[in-house]
Design a protein around this motif. Structure first.
Motif, short mmCIF file in Angstrom:
data_model
loop_
_atom_site.label_atom_id
_atom_site.label_comp_id
_atom_site.label_asym_id
_atom_site.label_seq_id
_atom_site.Cartn_x
_atom_site.Cartn_y
_atom_site.Cartn_z
N ILE A 1 26.25 4.78 68.32
CA ILE A 1 25.30 5.40 69.26
C ILE A 1 25.34 4.66 70.59
O ILE A 1 25.37 5.26 71.65
N SER A 2 25.39 3.33 70.51
CA SER A 2 25.46 2.55 71.75
C SER A 2 26.72 2.86 72.54
O SER A 2 26.78 2.69 73.75
N LEU A 3 27.74 3.28 71.82
CA LEU A 3 29.00 3.62 72.49
C LEU A 3 28.81 4.78 73.45
O LEU A 3 29.61 4.99 74.35
N LYS A 4 27.74 5.55 73.20
CA LYS A 4 27.51 6.71 74.07
C LYS A 4 26.41 6.42 75.08
O LYS A 4 25.91 7.34 75.72
N ASP A 5 26.07 5.15 75.21
CA ASP A 5 24.99 4.78 76.13
C ASP A 5 25.36 5.11 77.58
O ASP A 5 26.54 5.22 77.93
N ALA A 6 24.33 5.24 78.40
CA ALA A 6 24.58 5.58 79.82
C ALA A 6 25.16 4.39 80.56
O ALA A 6 25.84 4.55 81.56
N ASP A 7 24.86 3.21 80.06
CA ASP A 7 25.25 2.00 80.77
C ASP A 7 26.64 1.55 80.32
O ASP A 7 26.88 1.31 79.14
N ILE A 8 27.55 1.40 81.26
CA ILE A 8 28.93 1.11 80.87
C ILE A 8 29.09 -0.26 80.25
O ILE A 8 29.89 -0.45 79.33
N SER A 9 28.26 -1.22 80.69
CA SER A 9 28.44 -2.55 80.11
C SER A 9 28.00 -2.56 78.65
O SER A 9 28.59 -3.25 77.83
N VAL A 10 26.98 -1.77 78.34
CA VAL A 10 26.59 -1.65 76.93
C VAL A 10 27.72 -1.00 76.14
O VAL A 10 28.06 -1.44 75.04
N ARG A 11 28.31 0.03 76.73
CA ARG A 11 29.42 0.70 76.03
C ARG A 11 30.56 -0.27 75.76
O ARG A 11 31.16 -0.29 74.70
N ARG A 12 30.86 -1.10 76.75
CA ARG A 12 31.95 -2.06 76.57
C ARG A 12 31.67 -2.99 75.41
O ARG A 12 32.53 -3.26 74.58
N ARG A 13 30.42 -3.48 75.36
CA ARG A 13 30.07 -4.40 74.28
C ARG A 13 30.16 -3.70 72.93
O ARG A 13 30.61 -4.28 71.96
N ALA A 14 29.68 -2.44 72.91
CA ALA A 14 29.73 -1.69 71.66
C ALA A 14 31.17 -1.53 71.21
O ALA A 14 31.50 -1.68 70.02
N LEU A 15 32.04 -1.28 72.17
CA LEU A 15 33.46 -1.13 71.85
C LEU A 15 34.01 -2.43 71.28
O LEU A 15 34.72 -2.43 70.26
N ASP A 16 33.65 -3.54 71.92
CA ASP A 16 34.11 -4.83 71.42
C ASP A 16 33.66 -5.05 69.99
O ASP A 16 34.43 -5.49 69.13
N LEU A 17 32.40 -4.72 69.75
CA LEU A 17 31.85 -4.96 68.42
C LEU A 17 32.56 -4.09 67.39
O LEU A 17 32.94 -4.57 66.32
N LEU A 18 32.76 -2.83 67.73
CA LEU A 18 33.46 -1.94 66.79
C LEU A 18 34.85 -2.50 66.50
O LEU A 18 35.32 -2.48 65.37
N PHE A 19 35.47 -3.01 67.52
CA PHE A 19 36.81 -3.55 67.36
C PHE A 19 36.79 -4.72 66.39
O PHE A 19 37.66 -4.85 65.53
N VAL A 20 35.77 -5.54 66.52
CA VAL A 20 35.72 -6.73 65.68
C VAL A 20 35.34 -6.37 64.24
O VAL A 20 35.86 -6.94 63.29
#
Lengths: 948, 428
Positions: free
Chosen positions: A373-392
């Motif tokens: 859900i955070s991956l679809k957040d409006a804020d790009i920095s949140v999306r980046r972090r979510a992406l990192d987390l999913l990756f890990v």
């Protein structure tokens, strides 16, 4: 100030009211002229005037104008006994004076007086602050002892102590060695027992600054830190001044926690304070609530996140309960709406996820949908972090669902995050591929959704994998799929690039099927010709060449294409089409041979994608414990590194299939240059140089001379060049013999050694030292000329010096540029170490290696390993047989240079080398402190191994 | 050809824009704003910039940029000339110093002018006289056009700069010869560069369609006439010249006579350039000595070389002094001088300076010691002046003959003036 300087105020308001930049500059020029006029007889100025003009100068300087006078007045103000003047002086000094100004010496004394001689806190503080701000090397060298004395002085007030601690922190950042850590630790311990929280906070800043460089020296501070922390967290003992929204001094808490992070093994040390620490961390985790006051909850959360970071740093040695609690808490955070907290939660969770804690891993997976859900957040920095987390959090079990999720999201993702996503999806798909087909499909999907973001390395990787897996029907499947993709007129250019390569290589696997004959394949590709870029067109040309080789019926269609592109503006296309056109004329055998399928790629390499990822992760903050850890541990600890056999360093470049023409000089063009002498000299003599067929011979004699003391460097019908050498440490003495074998005298014989920055060279001949690095003269038939060359290494280097021999006979001029075998290993001293020392150094230098694989074409045998071992010795490396098995040889040596380090000792570089044999290949790994030395040692060994 | 034309203010807002072709989009203006205005390079670098395959040709008027965007390989001097002419047209309609607000208040007029002066990217009629026949807004008040039908034939005819049937009570021609001198002298007094650029401005108030013949003492035409009347006089050798388009170049090429049917009102008949045999109006002898780190002594003598019947006005001599000047003690024999920190120079001003006279200035300059000692760059002395009724090149008007069917007599008035150009410098 309003009462003290009307003139200043008027001046400032004039500048504010200036209509344009030029108006302002004019006003400033006028004012500067005025001040210059006043300062010419500064004795007559009153203290008020002096202050006023110095303020003006400061203001002008702050506006960005050059102020190059008035420093004497500033210095006199600093030395003045009145506070108001002193204050102006210090402000002006810290702005106007730069480190290295000659005026600096004049001020230093005044500052020293304020620092130690004065009992006025305000003056001492001014001095401390300006030392910190100016921080020139001379100032520091002159005053750091005084600053330390002020800090530890028993009479200092808390305010002065605080400033002194911070000032010292600035000093040690610039002069890390100015403090003897061991002795100073005691003083710090005293300071940490201070009751004043302000002093503690400043001291902690200083301590963190010092511990980030020498953490071991300050290990003894841990009990103090934990004691303070426990009184703050557990007992909530804190003066009212330092309560921030009912939280006891959050800054100090954070600093204490950060300090503890320098000691990751703390938890397993078994010390008495460990239970207290656990208790503290547990208390922070449990007692943090969301509060109404935003300031309160910010402060609390800051502490909390720092505590979790601490837990992450303690890592696998730490307490599992704490980790689980932290994970639960973070799970809560990543689902709140507040983006800042969510951002921190996601970031910290991805750090926590790297710990090898099984229950943790399982727990984290339960949050997968929340993260998505955070991956679809409006804020790009949140999306980046979510992406990192999913990756890990991705592993074999959930890879498919995460990759699918990411691909679905990729469709909607905006450009800012796409590139990273594509890279990460590609890495995950490769790492956890269930089947190769799934992997290929995923990458193709990526290309079709977001082709522009798919970097070349991603699709190069696909090709490497497809080429390396001839088993099963993967290649056929891929050819099939690519055929379908390229059939569409709207296929993405990247897809066309992959398609061109694949159909060129594996198109024949599907050519038997109906409607997919070679001709159809060709047409499918050709329809994209006009829309793709020239790199892709190049790949297409290669594919066409391969097709015309396979399908005779295509030859009449494809030949005109090459003919037409012969004059293309694109030089690459021009070259390829020319080469392929000529290739067709060389007969079917040659063509067959050259356009054969590509051999399997070298898979001993890490996927370059991961390197790209690694680069993105590099952080700049030097004090950050996470980046620090990564540097130290090198490969092992980095969470994104893949474990497996696909892996590595050298950049991939385009798939090798792009260069079918065999390169005459191989990969070693730099080793021997074929010099075509510049246009014939005036006498119209024929120019003679090194002929191409001599190059392999020269290469091998060069390699032999690298490992032996004497031999022939070059020989042909006219001239023979021999070499005898002797090395001791960083110095070498060489004798160069030039023999005339031609029967006619050599006129105008010149032997020239171009100067190189890394060697100090001098040459002399029979008649004595020659001035420049050149010797000139004549040489009669069958005579020999001897030349002495002295060389001293002064820096690491990778290439080698050259000697240029030129002479004239009656009819010809000869030029021979020869490489002198003065290589790194010549300046090496043999070193024998035991297994522990070797392995210790080896792991220490893990990040600084240079590696290459050499194929010799001779099958391996124990005799050959014997030769390798003796090669090692002849290159001045000491063997370390304890670490070796039957197929490896390791050794070490020291590269000596004549350059001096600051303490006057000669600089030398320790070198480790390891050669591993596998069938007919050798892998050479060199690890040294210096990258150039590593590369150079590797190259020398590689060249030498080819000659075995 | 030109794809789009727009005006941008210094902040980067588009004041007005007109798109003539659709091969560029409004978005390209953004890249100009960012790369040229944003980089604050407007005015300091080349007036032509290629950004992403669009070429921007621009010039500046006050604080507005006139920008032409093109994607094709146009002749840049044509575009620049068009832009400058455009500015002249706008000046005629909106006043010499038209501002952004003026433009905003006259959008209709502006668009009309944009459409009339350019079509599909090709420049059209930009003659102010003609434009004001049918665009009658702004400063150009409505004029009764007697015959609308003649308008077309005039615009498309051979002489589009003058219409038939102009009447004046008194037939007069004013000729102004304006010259500006550029000079660079070395320390030793050797001439490094000298050049006079001149222009002949005309204001004609003539009836009908008169044909005029104009003659300067140009070397070639003087030599041609030698055998007739002007024997013995040598002319000025003009290096190059350009003419207003009313001058028939065919005749000029054939026999060096300047014949033309003039437009009504003010126009620039010709421009020329002379680089040889220049009469420099002033001589400057300067002795500037640096005594140690803190003193500079300056002695300057300025003498006028032109005839004593003439006088120069507003002569300003700019004598540079070091940046760190603290005090100046100045003495002059004539005129006023003072230290101006803005220019870091001594400005020596003489309101009126008789020919053949001379003036001296001596100054003692005290310097402030500085922290980082840099040598003074000794920039050149600059001179500003204007001398009426004097031509540095020696050019003068030999004759202006006006022929008209009606055969009226014409009053002719000639003025000369020589000014200092952008640089009249003497190195020290």
């Amino acid at each position: 100030m309003s009462t003290q300087a009307r003139g200043l105020q008027n001046f400032i308001s004039d500048l504010r009211n200036a209509k344009s930049k030029t108006d302002e500059a004019n006003r400033v020029a006028k004012e500067l002229a005025n001040i210059r006029a006043k300062f010419t007889n500064s004795q007559s100025l009153s203290s008020y005037q002096k202050k006023k003009y110095v303020w003006k100068l400061v203001y002008i300087f702050m506006l960005g104008y050059d102020v190059n006078f008035g420093h004497a007045e500033v210095v006199s103000l600093v030395g003045s006994p009145k506070y108001s003047e002193k204050q102006v002086g210090y402000v002006a000094m810290s702005l106007l004076l730069k480190a290295g100004d000659s005026m600096m010496n004049l001020v230093i004394n005044s500052i020293r007086n304020d620092l130690v001689g004065s009992y006025d806190d305000a003056a001492t503080s001014l001095a401390l602050v300006s030392i910190a701000n100016v921080s020139g090397i001379e100032l520091m060298n002159a005053l750091h002892v005084e600053v330390q004395r002020v800090l530890v002085s028993p009479n200092a007030t808390p305010a002065v102590r605080k400033k002194a601690a911070l000032c010292l922190l600035r000093l040690i950042r610039q002069l890390p060695d100015s403090i003897a850590s061991k002795e100073f630790a005691e003083h710090i311990a005293n300071l940490l027992q201070d009751r004043h929280l302000g002093v503690l906070t400043s001291t902690m800043s200083l301590l963190i600054g010092m511990a980030s460089k020498h953490e071991m020296e300050y290990q003894t501070m841990i009990p103090y830190a934990i004691h303070i922390l426990s009184s703050l967290v557990l007992k909530r003992a804190c003066g009212a001044d330092y309560l921030y929204y009912r939280t006891p001094s959050p800054w100090l808490q954070i600093k204490l926690l950060r300090f503890l992070q320098y000691y990751p093994n703390l938890m397993s040390s078994g010390q008495t304070y460990v239970p207290t620490l656990k208790q503290i961390l547990a208390r922070i985790l449990n007692d943090t609530d969301v509060s109404d006051s935003i300031n309160k909850s910010n402060a609390d959360h800051a502490i909390l996140f720092e505590a979790i970071s601490t837990i992450v740093v303690f890592g696998d040695n730490g307490d599992v309960d704490l980790q689980n609690a932290a994970m639960r808490l973070l799970g809560k955070f990543i689902s709140v709406r507040e983006p800042n907290i969510r951002y921190l939660g996601l970031m910290t969770m991805s750090r926590l996820a790297t710990l090898h804690n099984a229950s943790n891993k399982e727990q984290i997976k339960t949050y997968q949908s929340t993260v998505v859900i955070s991956l679809k957040d409006a804020d790009i920095s949140v999306r980046r972090r979510a992406l990192d987390l999913l990756f890990v959090m991705c592993d074999g079990s959930n890879a498919e669902s995460i990759v699918d999720e990411l691909i679905t999201y990729l469709v909607a993702a905006d450009a800012g995050i796409r590139e990273q996503m594509v890279l990460k999806i590609a890495v995950l798909a490769e790492k956890y591929a269930l089947s190769k087909k799934w992997y290929v499909d995923t990458i193709l999907k990526l290309i079709s959704i977001s082709g522009d973001q798919v970097s070349d390395s991603i699709w190069h990787r696909v090709i490497v994998i497809v080429t390396n897996n001839p088993e099963g029907d993967l290649q056929q499947y891929v050819a099939q799929t690519m055929f379908d993709v390229c059939s569409s007129k709207t296929a993405h250019p990247k897809a066309v690039a992959v398609g061109s390569y694949v159909l060129g290589e594996f198109g024949f696997l599907i050519a038997e099927e109906a409607g997919k004959s070679g001709e159809v394949q060709f047409k499918v590709l050709q329809q994209h010709w006009a829309v793709v870029d020239s790199a892709t067109q190049g790949i297409m040309l290669t594919a066409f060449a391969k097709m015309s080789n396979l399908y005779a019926e295509l030859q009449p269609i494809i030949a005109p294409i090459f003919l037409k592109l012969k004059t293309s503006v694109d030089i690459e296309l021009q070259q390829r089409s020319n080469e392929y056109r000529i290739l067709a004329g060389l007969g079917p055998d040659v063509m067959e041979d050259i356009l054969r399928e590509m051999p399997a790629f070298d898979t001993e390499k890490v996927s370059t994608l991961e390197i790209a990822l690694e680069q993105e992760h590099t952080e700049t903050h030097d004090k950050n414990i996470f980046s620090k850890k990564k540097q130290e541990n090198g490969e092992g600890a980095s969470p994104t590194r893949m474990v497996g056999n696909h892996a590595a360093n050298p950049p991939p470049g385009p798939p090798p299939a792009l260069e079918p023409e065999p390169d005459l000089l191989g990969g070693f063009d730099d080793e021997i240059s074929v010099v075509v002498p510049p246009a014939a000299p005036p006498a119209q003599k024929a120019a003679v140089g090194i002929s191409e067929d001599q190059i392999p011979g020269m290469r091998s004699s060069f390699a032999k001379l690298c490992s032996s003391a004497q031999g022939v460097l070059f020989q042909n019908a006219y001239v023979q060049v021999g070499l005898k050498s002797e090395y001791r440490g960083s110095q070498g003495r060489l004798q160069l013999f030039v023999g005339n074998m031609s029967g006619t005298p050599f006129n105008n014989l010149k032997i020239h050694i171009p100067e190189v920055p890394y060697l100090r060279t001098a040459i002399s001949d029979e008649s004595g030292p020659t001035g420049a690095l050149t010797s000139a003269g004549t040489l009669d038939a069958n005579q020999q000329k001897r030349l002495m060359i002295m060389a001293e290494a002064i820096a690491p280097y990778a290439d080698v010096p050259e000697v240029k021999i030129s002479f004239e006979t009656d009819t010809e001029t000869h030029t021979y540029p020869l490489r002198l075998p003065i290589v790194t290993t010549k300046f090496t001293e043999l070193l024998t170490v035991n297994k522990e020392a070797f392995m210790g150094r080896w792991t220490q230098l893990a990040g600084k290696e240079s590696q290459e694989i050499v194929a010799t074409g001779v099958p391996g045998s124990p005799e050959r390993m014997q030769k390798v071992a003796s090669l090692l010795t002849s290159l001045n490396f000491g063997r370390c047989p304890e670490v070796d098995n039957a197929t490896s040889v390791s050794g070490c040596g020291t590269y000596k240079t004549g350059a001096k380090d600051p303490s006057g000792k000669n600089i030398s570089v320790g070198m480790l080398v390891r050669i591993e044999a596998n069938a007919d290949k050798f892998r050479v790994t060199a690890r040294t402190l210096h990258p150039t030395v590593s590369a150079s040692v590797k190259t020398i060994f590689c060249a030498a191994l080819k000659e075995i | 050809m030109i794809s789009m034309l727009y005006l941008m203010n210094a902040r980067g807002d588009i004041v007005i824009s007109r798109q003539y072709r659709d091969d560029v989009s409004q978005a390209t203006t953004d890249s100009f704003r960012l790369k040229v205005l944003g980089a604050k390079e407007g005015g300091t670098s080349a007036p032509i910039r290629s950004i992403d395959s669009s070429t921007f040709v621009y010039c500046r008027h006050l604080n507005m940029y006139f920008v032409a965007v093109t994607r094709s390989n146009v002749n840049p001097s044509l575009v620049l000339e068009f832009l400058y002419q455009k500015i002249r047209v706008l000046q005629a309609y909106l006043g010499e110093t038209f501002t952004e607000d003026k433009i905003r208040n006259n959008f209709t007029l502006l668009y009309e002018l944009f459409d009339e002066t350019m079509d599909f990217g090709y420049p059209q009629n930009t003659s102010i006289d003609v434009l004001k026949l049918y665009i009658n807004l702004g400063k150009q008040k409505a004029r009764v056009v007697e015959d609308q039908a003649s308008l077309t034939s005039q615009i498309t005819g051979a002489i589009d700069w003058r219409r038939e049937g102009i009447r004046h009570k008194r037939n007069e021609v004013y000729i102004d010869v304006l010259e500006s001198v550029n000079l660079l002298l070395s320390q030793t007094g050797g001439i490094l560069r000298q050049e006079v650029t001149g222009s002949v401005m005309m204001n004609t108030k003539l009836t009908g369609m008169p044909e005029c013949k104009f003659g300067l003492n140009d070397k070639l035409s003087v030599e041609k006439d030698k055998n007739s009347s002007n024997a013995g006089k040598s002319g000025v050798s003009i290096d190059d010249c350009t003419f207003h388009r009313c001058v028939s170049l065919g005749r000029f090429d054939a026999d060096r006579t300047i014949t033309f049917i003039p437009p009504d009102g003010e126009f620039e008949l010709m421009k020329y350039r002379v680089t040889e045999n220049i009469n420099l109006p002033f001589r400057v002898i300067a002795a500037i000595q640096e005594d140690g780190q803190t003193r500079v002594s300056i002695n300057v003598k300025l003498s006028a070389t032109f005839s004593e019947k003439l006088f120069a006005s507003s002569v300003v001599l700019k004598i540079p002094v070091p940046e760190n000047t603290a005090r100046c003690k100045i003495k002059t024999t004539m005129g006023r001088a003072k230290y101006s920190p803005e220019d870091s120079a001594i400005l020596f001003k003489l309101k009126r300076f008789q020919g053949q006279s001379e003036s001296m200035l001596s100054a003692d300059v005290t310097l402030m010691p500085t922290v980082n000692k840099t040598a003074w760059s000794r920039p050149p002395i600059g001179l500003d002046f204007s001398v009426p009724m004097f031509t540095a090149s020696g050019v003068h008007v030999r004759f202006l003959k006006v022929f008209d069917k009606s055969g009226y007599t014409t009053n002719r008035w000639v003025r000369y003036i020589t000014k200092s150009g952008d640089s009249y410098n003497i190195r020290i």
